[in-house]
Enzyme design. Structure first.
Site, short mmCIF file in Angstrom:
data_model
loop_
_atom_site.label_atom_id
_atom_site.label_comp_id
_atom_site.label_asym_id
_atom_site.label_seq_id
_atom_site.Cartn_x
_atom_site.Cartn_y
_atom_site.Cartn_z
N HIS A 1 25.60 29.68 80.55
CA HIS A 1 25.84 28.36 79.64
C HIS A 1 27.29 27.81 79.11
O HIS A 1 27.45 26.92 79.00
CB HIS A 1 25.34 29.05 78.19
CG HIS A 1 23.70 29.17 78.02
ND1 HIS A 1 22.78 28.27 78.27
CD2 HIS A 1 22.88 30.07 78.10
CE1 HIS A 1 21.58 28.65 78.26
NE2 HIS A 1 21.62 29.97 77.98
N HIS B 1 24.27 35.64 81.84
CA HIS B 1 23.51 34.15 81.51
C HIS B 1 24.15 33.52 80.38
O HIS B 1 24.26 32.12 80.46
CB HIS B 1 22.22 34.94 81.00
CG HIS B 1 21.11 34.13 80.14
ND1 HIS B 1 19.93 33.73 81.17
CD2 HIS B 1 21.28 33.26 79.20
CE1 HIS B 1 19.49 32.89 80.25
NE2 HIS B 1 20.26 32.26 79.00
N GLU B 2 24.84 34.13 79.47
CA GLU B 2 25.54 33.64 78.68
C GLU B 2 26.64 32.94 78.99
O GLU B 2 27.28 31.55 78.69
CB GLU B 2 26.04 34.51 77.51
CG GLU B 2 24.61 35.33 76.59
CD GLU B 2 23.79 34.27 76.07
OE1 GLU B 2 23.85 33.16 75.79
OE2 GLU B 2 22.71 34.70 76.22
#
Length: 152
Positions: A71, A67-68
């Site tokens: 980004h 997820h990170e």
């Protein structure tokens, strides 16, 4: 898992799933309670919740890292890196990252110290703070409230 092992894991996941290197730093943050990780736009480092570094949360940790990294890679590519952007949703689904952080019991619950009750319809209102019963009334019928329990 320590800082160096986490850094290595993030770099491996970045190369395997995103086909691009992760060139910045990963930090462990044990103060996080409601989130699994955080990506910082200014210096591009990633914080990971230290509570997820236990072996029993390994699958959750990999999902948080994906997820990170979603980004991270979208931001560096100049594409939509926010949760609401279509680019973010598509890439996250493609790599199999987690959309939400699983709850592992770190969230704090507020104590409902006061319970008010309507005199007419007997609807109860649990509150953390004291309420001025001369100013506020029942939202259902408009009648007066009374304090029925105080836990302090």
């Amino acid at each position: 898992m320590n800082q160096a092992e986490l850094q290595k894991l993030v770099e491996e996941i970045s190369l395997r799933y995103f086909h691009a290197p992760f060139k910045h730093e990963v930090k462990i943050n044990n103060r996080m309670t409601t989130t699994g990780g955080r990506y910082f736009l200014k210096d591009h480092h990633i914080d990971i919740n230290g509570h997820f570094l236990d072996k029993k949360y390994y699958a959750d940790l990999v999902g948080i890292i994906k997820h990170e990294l979603t980004h991270y890679h979208l931001h560096l590519a100049g594409r939509g890196y926010q949760h609401r952007n279509r680019d973010f949703k598509n890439l996250l689904a493609a790599v199999g990252g987690s959309r939400y952080t699983p709850d592992i019991g770190l969230r704090r619950r507020q104590n409902r110290n006061y319970i008010y009750e309507c005199k007419n319809c007997h609807f109860q209102y649990p509150r953390v703070r004291k309420v001025n019963t001369k100013k506020y009334r029942c939202g259902k019928c408009g009648r007066r409230l009374t304090l029925i329990r105080k836990n302090k």
